[in-house]
Design a protein around this motif. Sequence first.
Motif, PDB file in Angstrom:
ATOM      1  N   PRO A  53     -86.248 -25.765  40.115  1.00 53.44           N
ATOM      2  CA  PRO A  53     -86.341 -25.735  38.644  1.00 53.44           C
ATOM      3  C   PRO A  53     -84.978 -26.131  38.058  1.00 53.44           C
ATOM      4  O   PRO A  53     -83.945 -25.888  38.678  1.00 53.44           O
ATOM      5  N   ASN A  54     -85.002 -26.710  36.894  1.00 54.64           N
ATOM      6  CA  ASN A  54     -83.786 -27.164  36.192  1.00 54.64           C
ATOM      7  C   ASN A  54     -83.073 -28.348  36.834  1.00 54.64           C
ATOM      8  O   ASN A  54     -82.001 -28.733  36.390  1.00 54.64           O
ATOM      9  N   SER A  55     -83.643 -28.939  37.897  1.00 55.96           N
ATOM     10  CA  SER A  55     -83.045 -30.187  38.411  1.00 55.96           C
ATOM     11  C   SER A  55     -83.336 -31.276  37.388  1.00 55.96           C
ATOM     12  O   SER A  55     -84.436 -31.349  36.868  1.00 55.96           O
ATOM     13  N   SER A  56     -82.346 -32.108  37.109  1.00 53.79           N
ATOM     14  CA  SER A  56     -82.621 -33.189  36.154  1.00 53.79           C
ATOM     15  C   SER A  56     -82.517 -34.566  36.808  1.00 53.79           C
ATOM     16  O   SER A  56     -83.105 -35.513  36.332  1.00 53.79           O
ATOM     17  N   TYR A  57     -81.749 -34.646  37.916  1.00 49.37           N
ATOM     18  CA  TYR A  57     -81.619 -35.948  38.582  1.00 49.37           C
ATOM     19  C   TYR A  57     -81.511 -35.752  40.088  1.00 49.37           C
ATOM     20  O   TYR A  57     -80.746 -34.911  40.556  1.00 49.37           O
ATOM     21  N   ILE A  58     -82.304 -36.520  40.825  1.00 47.55           N
ATOM     22  CA  ILE A  58     -82.263 -36.470  42.294  1.00 47.55           C
ATOM     23  C   ILE A  58     -81.669 -37.787  42.772  1.00 47.55           C
ATOM     24  O   ILE A  58     -82.219 -38.863  42.506  1.00 47.55           O
ATOM     25  N   GLN A  59     -80.528 -37.682  43.446  1.00 53.51           N
ATOM     26  CA  GLN A  59     -79.850 -38.898  43.910  1.00 53.51           C
ATOM     27  C   GLN A  59     -80.085 -39.075  45.407  1.00 53.51           C
ATOM     28  O   GLN A  59     -80.070 -38.109  46.169  1.00 53.51           O
ATOM     29  N   LEU A  60     -80.294 -40.328  45.808  1.00 53.62           N
ATOM     30  CA  LEU A  60     -80.554 -40.614  47.218  1.00 53.62           C
ATOM     31  C   LEU A  60     -79.332 -41.287  47.845  1.00 53.62           C
ATOM     32  O   LEU A  60     -78.818 -42.273  47.310  1.00 53.62           O
ATOM     33  N   VAL A  61     -78.873 -40.741  48.965  1.00 48.86           N
ATOM     34  CA  VAL A  61     -77.723 -41.315  49.666  1.00 48.86           C
ATOM     35  C   VAL A  61     -78.153 -41.725  51.077  1.00 48.86           C
ATOM     36  O   VAL A  61     -78.579 -40.880  51.868  1.00 48.86           O
ATOM     37  N   TRP A  62     -78.060 -43.017  51.349  1.00 49.99           N
ATOM     38  CA  TRP A  62     -78.396 -43.528  52.688  1.00 49.99           C
ATOM     39  C   TRP A  62     -77.159 -43.436  53.559  1.00 49.99           C
ATOM     40  O   TRP A  62     -76.164 -44.120  53.314  1.00 49.99           O
ATOM     41  N   GLU A  63     -77.227 -42.580  54.577  1.00 44.67           N
ATOM     42  CA  GLU A  63     -76.074 -42.464  55.475  1.00 44.67           C
ATOM     43  C   GLU A  63     -75.865 -43.786  56.212  1.00 44.67           C
ATOM     44  O   GLU A  63     -76.819 -44.484  56.534  1.00 44.67           O
ATOM     45  N   GLY A  64     -74.596 -44.115  56.406  1.00 48.83           N
ATOM     46  CA  GLY A  64     -74.285 -45.400  57.054  1.00 48.83           C
ATOM     47  C   GLY A  64     -74.136 -46.528  56.043  1.00 48.83           C
ATOM     48  O   GLY A  64     -73.643 -47.599  56.375  1.00 48.83           O
ATOM     49  N   GLY A  65     -74.572 -46.287  54.802  1.00 49.74           N
ATOM     50  CA  GLY A  65     -74.406 -47.308  53.756  1.00 49.74           C
ATOM     51  C   GLY A  65     -72.957 -47.356  53.306  1.00 49.74           C
ATOM     52  O   GLY A  65     -72.245 -46.349  53.383  1.00 49.74           O
ATOM     53  N   SER A  66     -72.515 -48.512  52.838  1.00 50.35           N
ATOM     54  CA  SER A  66     -71.134 -48.633  52.355  1.00 50.35           C
ATOM     55  C   SER A  66     -71.047 -49.747  51.326  1.00 50.35           C
ATOM     56  O   SER A  66     -71.686 -50.791  51.484  1.00 50.35           O
ATOM     57  N   PRO A  67     -70.235 -49.537  50.292  1.00 53.19           N
ATOM     58  CA  PRO A  67     -70.049 -50.608  49.302  1.00 53.19           C
ATOM     59  C   PRO A  67     -69.125 -51.708  49.830  1.00 53.19           C
ATOM     60  O   PRO A  67     -68.974 -52.744  49.201  1.00 53.19           O
ATOM     61  N   LEU A  68     -68.504 -51.470  50.984  1.00 51.95           N
ATOM     62  CA  LEU A  68     -67.537 -52.435  51.506  1.00 51.95           C
ATOM     63  C   LEU A  68     -68.192 -53.492  52.389  1.00 51.95           C
ATOM     64  O   LEU A  68     -67.584 -54.492  52.738  1.00 51.95           O
ATOM     65  N   THR A  69     -69.448 -53.248  52.774  1.00 53.21           N
ATOM     66  CA  THR A  69     -70.141 -54.245  53.605  1.00 53.21           C
ATOM     67  C   THR A  69     -71.501 -54.553  52.990  1.00 53.21           C
ATOM     68  O   THR A  69     -72.141 -53.666  52.425  1.00 53.21           O
ATOM     69  N   GLU A  70     -71.922 -55.783  53.115  1.00 59.89           N
ATOM     70  CA  GLU A  70     -73.243 -56.182  52.594  1.00 59.89           C
ATOM     71  C   GLU A  70     -74.276 -55.979  53.702  1.00 59.89           C
ATOM     72  O   GLU A  70     -74.122 -56.513  54.789  1.00 59.89           O
ATOM     73  N   PRO A  71     -75.328 -55.180  53.456  1.00 58.88           N
ATOM     74  CA  PRO A  71     -76.341 -55.003  54.495  1.00 58.88           C
ATOM     75  C   PRO A  71     -77.119 -56.302  54.741  1.00 58.88           C
ATOM     76  O   PRO A  71     -77.168 -57.167  53.873  1.00 58.88           O
ATOM     77  N   LYS A  72     -77.706 -56.408  55.929  1.00 59.70           N
ATOM     78  CA  LYS A  72     -78.544 -57.589  56.231  1.00 59.70           C
ATOM     79  C   LYS A  72     -79.701 -57.632  55.250  1.00 59.70           C
ATOM     80  O   LYS A  72     -80.290 -56.612  54.929  1.00 59.70           O
ATOM     81  N   LYS A  73     -80.022 -58.846  54.794  1.00 59.44           N
ATOM     82  CA  LYS A  73     -81.084 -58.971  53.792  1.00 59.44           C
ATOM     83  C   LYS A  73     -82.447 -58.977  54.480  1.00 59.44           C
ATOM     84  O   LYS A  73     -82.778 -59.926  55.176  1.00 59.44           O
ATOM     85  N   ASP A  74     -83.181 -57.898  54.315  1.00 63.28           N
ATOM     86  CA  ASP A  74     -84.540 -57.828  54.850  1.00 63.28           C
ATOM     87  C   ASP A  74     -85.341 -57.011  53.833  1.00 63.28           C
ATOM     88  O   ASP A  74     -85.484 -55.806  53.955  1.00 63.28           O
ATOM     89  N   LEU A  75     -85.810 -57.725  52.780  1.00 64.23           N
ATOM     90  CA  LEU A  75     -86.438 -57.028  51.649  1.00 64.23           C
ATOM     91  C   LEU A  75     -87.646 -56.217  52.099  1.00 64.23           C
ATOM     92  O   LEU A  75     -87.851 -55.088  51.640  1.00 64.23           O
ATOM     93  N   LYS A  76     -88.423 -56.770  53.000  1.00 65.64           N
ATOM     94  CA  LYS A  76     -89.649 -56.086  53.434  1.00 65.64           C
ATOM     95  C   LYS A  76     -89.308 -54.727  54.045  1.00 65.64           C
ATOM     96  O   LYS A  76     -89.966 -53.727  53.787  1.00 65.64           O
TER      97      LYS A  76
END
Length: 501
Positions: free
Chosen positions: A321-344
């Motif tokens: 109760p009283n949660s207003s925003y749920i944020q998702l964090v993908w472990e291993g993700g980084s803003p310093l590297t571009e992940p491989k593009k695989d949209l599917k």
Amino acid sequence: MGVRGPTVVVIGAGIAGIGAAEKLYQNGFRHIRILEATGRSGGRIRTQSFAKGLVEIGAQWIHGPSPENLVFQLSAQYNLLGPDALLEENQKMDVGGHPPAIPVIYTSSGKNISMPLVMNLTSLYFEWLEKARNFTKDTCSPDASVGSFLRQEILRSSKEWDKDTCELNLAVLRSFLNIECCVSGTHTMDHVALCPYGEYTMFLGLDCTFPTGFESLVNRIKANLPNDTVILNKAVEKIYWDGSFQGRDSRAYPVQVQCEDGETFVADHVIVTVPLGFLKKHADNFLSPPLPLSKKQAIKNLGFGTMNKILLEFEKPFWEPNSSYIQLVWEGGSPLTEPKKDLKKNWMKKLSGFVVLEPPAQLGHILCGFIAGEESEYMESLSDEEVLFTMTSLLRQFTGNPELPPPISILRSKWHSQPYTGGSYSYVAVGSSGSDIDSLAEPLPKDKDTAKPSQVLFAGEATERNFYSTTHGALMSGQREAQRLIDRYPELGTAVSKAKL
């Protein structure tokens, strides 16, 4: 022309078009038509029934609801807001364009992240954004992006983090950047220009929503116009200007608007309020004579991206109760590297998180997910069943509960696929600047160029240099172009004043 007044055709019944027409009408203009390509008015403001109540498919919040904000002013005047939005302390709050709510964070391995770590990273990240806004043309390279600037700051700070903390910090920051892509309506912050980033102006005030839906404001403004002003399902194919077109009243008009169904409308002035996404596709053949090169270049230079929502209704909330925003964090993700593009395989990794819609008593238990960029566009190509299945798997993974009941219904926006929109809203892309926005807003012909100036005027959020991407920017732009015409016909204003006496 006497007090008969000019004939004005407005293209697009979003808040820019409706706002322009209403201001003209209040100032004595009586020959106004709004041509709308779709079967509804409101444009990118779109309220829809879902679960137990109303949800927003388009614009969600009044950003910066304080006295300077035109959308807030009107909404308050029309009594469309809840009591909290009208509290003076809420109007004075400085949230820097981001909601102040502390998020509940889930990670891809179902772990919890300590609140002090999140708070520390949040304040660091907001400092960097503030720094990004303080660049001037003299201190920044024209091809610099907000993304490259943030990466430099992250890299510098990360050198002081130990290995375990560093990995988690980078994953959280990747999630922040996903949110930022939604705020800017872009695929990546590498597309957003750094030099003009600070020109975007934020009003004070805690963002608020409409209890009866954002469309209630559009409908209220529209109610001030005669019933036959808006013509729906009337898509425009071409605007012929700087000509001489015979009207039914045997007068010659400089502009003729040709619709896809073959019907034509003559006018003294046309106000074009179509989205930049539409102009990007049709700029070359939408006007005759064609748009000047400076305008075509501005349309090409400016950014216009996609931000979509995925609304999920649950029988019971699995969140606190009283949660207003749920944020998702993908472990291993980084803003310093571009992940491989695989949209599917990976499109859902761009989902920044979910806003918990309030109040559940009126709406039901709804999470509203936000996703931007190419992943968001790919999501539009999937079926509801595929998206629902992916969201169920995702939430089971992040909560660590393989038995989590699936959502009972789903609704999502598909702004990229809308033929007359082609995305969500504009941003100043690398290679463009605020002067492109000014070029886009310039009327044709220019005031000094002819005896018949301002035949084609341009409004819409992408024409407001300091308020692009917002509903208040859109409304201001419509009123700005209306004012341009009002100033040309002072005798109409005089006639209105006399009639009121």
